[in-house]
Design an enzyme around this catalytic site. Structure first.
Site, PDB file in Angstrom:
ATOM      1  N   ARG A  44      -5.510  15.500  -0.287  1.00  0.00           N
ATOM      2  CA  ARG A  44      -4.454  15.176  -1.258  1.00  0.00           C
ATOM      3  C   ARG A  44      -3.183  16.001  -1.040  1.00  0.00           C
ATOM      4  O   ARG A  44      -2.130  15.678  -1.579  1.00  0.00           O
ATOM      5  CB  ARG A  44      -4.973  15.338  -2.700  1.00  0.00           C
ATOM      6  CG  ARG A  44      -3.947  14.914  -3.749  1.00  0.00           C
ATOM      7  CD  ARG A  44      -4.548  14.680  -5.132  1.00  0.00           C
ATOM      8  NE  ARG A  44      -5.444  15.741  -5.539  1.00  0.00           N
ATOM      9  CZ  ARG A  44      -5.066  16.938  -5.996  1.00  0.00           C
ATOM     10  NH1 ARG A  44      -3.784  17.219  -6.129  1.00  0.00           N
ATOM     11  NH2 ARG A  44      -5.955  17.856  -6.320  1.00  0.00           N
ATOM     12  N   TYR A  98      13.556  -5.084  -4.151  1.00  0.00           N
ATOM     13  CA  TYR A  98      12.167  -5.549  -4.232  1.00  0.00           C
ATOM     14  C   TYR A  98      11.703  -5.589  -5.702  1.00  0.00           C
ATOM     15  O   TYR A  98      12.062  -4.699  -6.489  1.00  0.00           O
ATOM     16  CB  TYR A  98      11.322  -4.567  -3.404  1.00  0.00           C
ATOM     17  CG  TYR A  98       9.853  -4.819  -3.402  1.00  0.00           C
ATOM     18  CD1 TYR A  98       9.307  -5.896  -2.716  1.00  0.00           C
ATOM     19  CD2 TYR A  98       8.994  -3.959  -4.073  1.00  0.00           C
ATOM     20  CE1 TYR A  98       7.941  -6.112  -2.708  1.00  0.00           C
ATOM     21  CE2 TYR A  98       7.627  -4.161  -4.062  1.00  0.00           C
ATOM     22  CZ  TYR A  98       7.108  -5.249  -3.388  1.00  0.00           C
ATOM     23  OH  TYR A  98       5.759  -5.456  -3.375  1.00  0.00           O
ATOM     24  N   ASP A 170      16.065   1.779   1.099  1.00  0.00           N
ATOM     25  CA  ASP A 170      14.773   1.179   1.442  1.00  0.00           C
ATOM     26  C   ASP A 170      15.030   0.251   2.628  1.00  0.00           C
ATOM     27  O   ASP A 170      15.654  -0.795   2.488  1.00  0.00           O
ATOM     28  CB  ASP A 170      14.224   0.397   0.233  1.00  0.00           C
ATOM     29  CG  ASP A 170      12.884  -0.307   0.532  1.00  0.00           C
ATOM     30  OD1 ASP A 170      12.552  -0.503   1.721  1.00  0.00           O
ATOM     31  OD2 ASP A 170      12.187  -0.672  -0.435  1.00  0.00           O
ATOM     32  N   LYS A 195       4.191  -2.746   6.121  1.00  0.00           N
ATOM     33  CA  LYS A 195       4.881  -3.869   6.739  1.00  0.00           C
ATOM     34  C   LYS A 195       5.022  -3.629   8.254  1.00  0.00           C
ATOM     35  O   LYS A 195       4.033  -3.542   8.936  1.00  0.00           O
ATOM     36  CB  LYS A 195       6.224  -4.079   6.046  1.00  0.00           C
ATOM     37  CG  LYS A 195       6.143  -4.010   4.492  1.00  0.00           C
ATOM     38  CD  LYS A 195       5.349  -5.131   3.866  1.00  0.00           C
ATOM     39  CE  LYS A 195       5.102  -4.946   2.380  1.00  0.00           C
ATOM     40  NZ  LYS A 195       6.269  -4.772   1.555  1.00  0.00           N
TER      41      LYS A 195
END
Ligand code: PLP
Length: 377
Positions: A44, A98, A170, A195
């Site tokens: 983590r 988005y 982005d 992506k």
């Protein structure tokens, strides 16, 4: 070294075994030296070998001082904003973003005392007019999902530099093969690694790029809000990155060929692809990007009914959300990313019913075109 070489090698360290492919270190916790205080290696905390390697690879490709991987693109955007903004701050965002990012900005950040307002990026004076005394950052997405519009970062970064606020971009749609926003005045870059960066539709992830000091802050947010990626996802990402340049080059070529074919076909009313001279941002894309990308959008003469018929008949091209992978996909934003809006609201932002978004893969483009052709017939 050049991009293609760094895509294969950057961040590699000897594992003591001589394995050519970097080993997947899936372990969560590691033995610690006894009797001394030290930060433990723990998944983590993003300080375990497979994650560290892919972060260095990503930073090298984006051209940033540092990068941090997160569990999704939304995890990346959320932690990037948490590290940047405090209660009382204002964020000025492009209206063309988005859907998930829009929800974060309108539903979550306001509850934390962060004000977000939106600018129509076509209004050239909108950015300056939208600035407030407490504005900390400007957020844009380019190329824009799903309209494939391309924004000019130059005037926006001139403003953010002048006023001393951060420019966050982005650039999921572009990938660093086609656009590296830091070279155009951005301070922070965000990508959904789900992506193009992974490119195989088989892992979920996100990344934030910027200065080491800022990435350390994002990493703190990632640790506390629990947005760390899984090592196996990072290993798949590392494997995908090795072919990023080859995949994206092929996707650029395939998308151009498909866009040209569609533009010449009478069934289409509009083809939105920055590589076509008919596209509103063609000159801008040609002068600022190294490739026009693998995303294009289509409007059929027959509108929504014709779009439904075409999608129904496609066989090779799959009807699915997400993008940037090796398989060619088609989706209708009205049923997916923009389903929460009314038909009228969508039309206003350039997404009329029947609007189709295509993520072009790496297949032989003749087969993609043949599939389109039989679906239209
Ligand atoms: C997919 C996408 C995201 C979100 O990424 P996830 O990995 O699905 O969380 C953010 N921005 C853009 C432009 C995207 O296409």
């Amino acid at each position: 070294m050049h991009f293609a070489t760094r895509a294969v090698h950057a961040g590699r360290v000897s594992d003591g075994l001589g394995s050519v492919a970097p080993p997947l270190v899936q372990g969560v916790n590691f033995e610690q030296p006894r009797g001394v205080a030290s930060v433990p290696r723990y998944t983590r905390y993003n300080n375990t070998p497979t994650i560290v390697l892919v972060q260095q690879r990503l930073a090298s490709l984006e051209g940033s001082e540092a990068a941090v991987c997160l569990s999704s693109g939304m995890g990346a955007t959320s932690c990037a904003m948490l590290a940047l903004l405090r209660p009382g701050d204002h964020l000025l965002s492009s209206a063309w973003i988005y859907g998930g990012t829009h929800r974060l900005f309108t539903e979550e950040l306001p509850k934390m005392g962060i004000e977000v307002t939106f600018v129509d990026p076509l209004e050239s004076r909108g950015w300056r007019l939208g600035m407030k005394d407490n504005t900390r950052a400007i957020f844009v997405e380019t190329p824009v999902n799903p309209t494939c519009r391309v924004l000019d970062l130059k005037p926006i970064s001139a403003l953010t530099r002048e006023l001393g606020v951060a420019l966050v971009v982005d650039s999921t749609f572009a990938s660093p093969v086609n656009l590296r926003p830091l070279e155009h005045g951005a301070d922070i870059v965000i990508a959904s690694t789900t992506k193009y960066l992974n490119g195989h539709h088989d892992m979920l992830g996100g990344a934030v790029f910027g200065s080491q000091a800022y990435i350390d802050e994002v990493t703190q947010k990632m640790m506390v809000w629990g947005q760390a990626p899984d090592p196996f996802a990072c290993w798949l990402l590392e494997r995908g990155l090795k072919t990023l340049h080859i995949r994206v080059q092929r996707q650029n070529e395939n998308a151009m060929a498909l866009a040209q074919w569609c533009e010449a076909h009478p069934a289409f009313a509009k083809v939105h692809y920055p590589g076509l001279p008919s596209h509103a941002d063609h000159a801008l894309a040609a002068s600022t990007m190294d490739g026009f990308g693998g995303m294009l959008s289509l409007e059929l003469v027959g509108g929504a009914a014709a779009a439904d018929r075409m999608v129904e008949k496609l066989a090779l091209v799959l009807h699915a959300v997400s993008l940037g992978g090796v398989d060619t996909l088609i989706c209708e934003p009205r049923f997916s990313s923009h389903a929460h809006m009314t038909s009228g609201q969508r039309a206003e932002i350039g997404i009329p019913d029947g609007f189709l978004r295509v993520s072009v893969g790496i297949e032989d483009v003749r087969d993609i075109i043949a599939d389109f052709s039989q679906a239209l017939a």
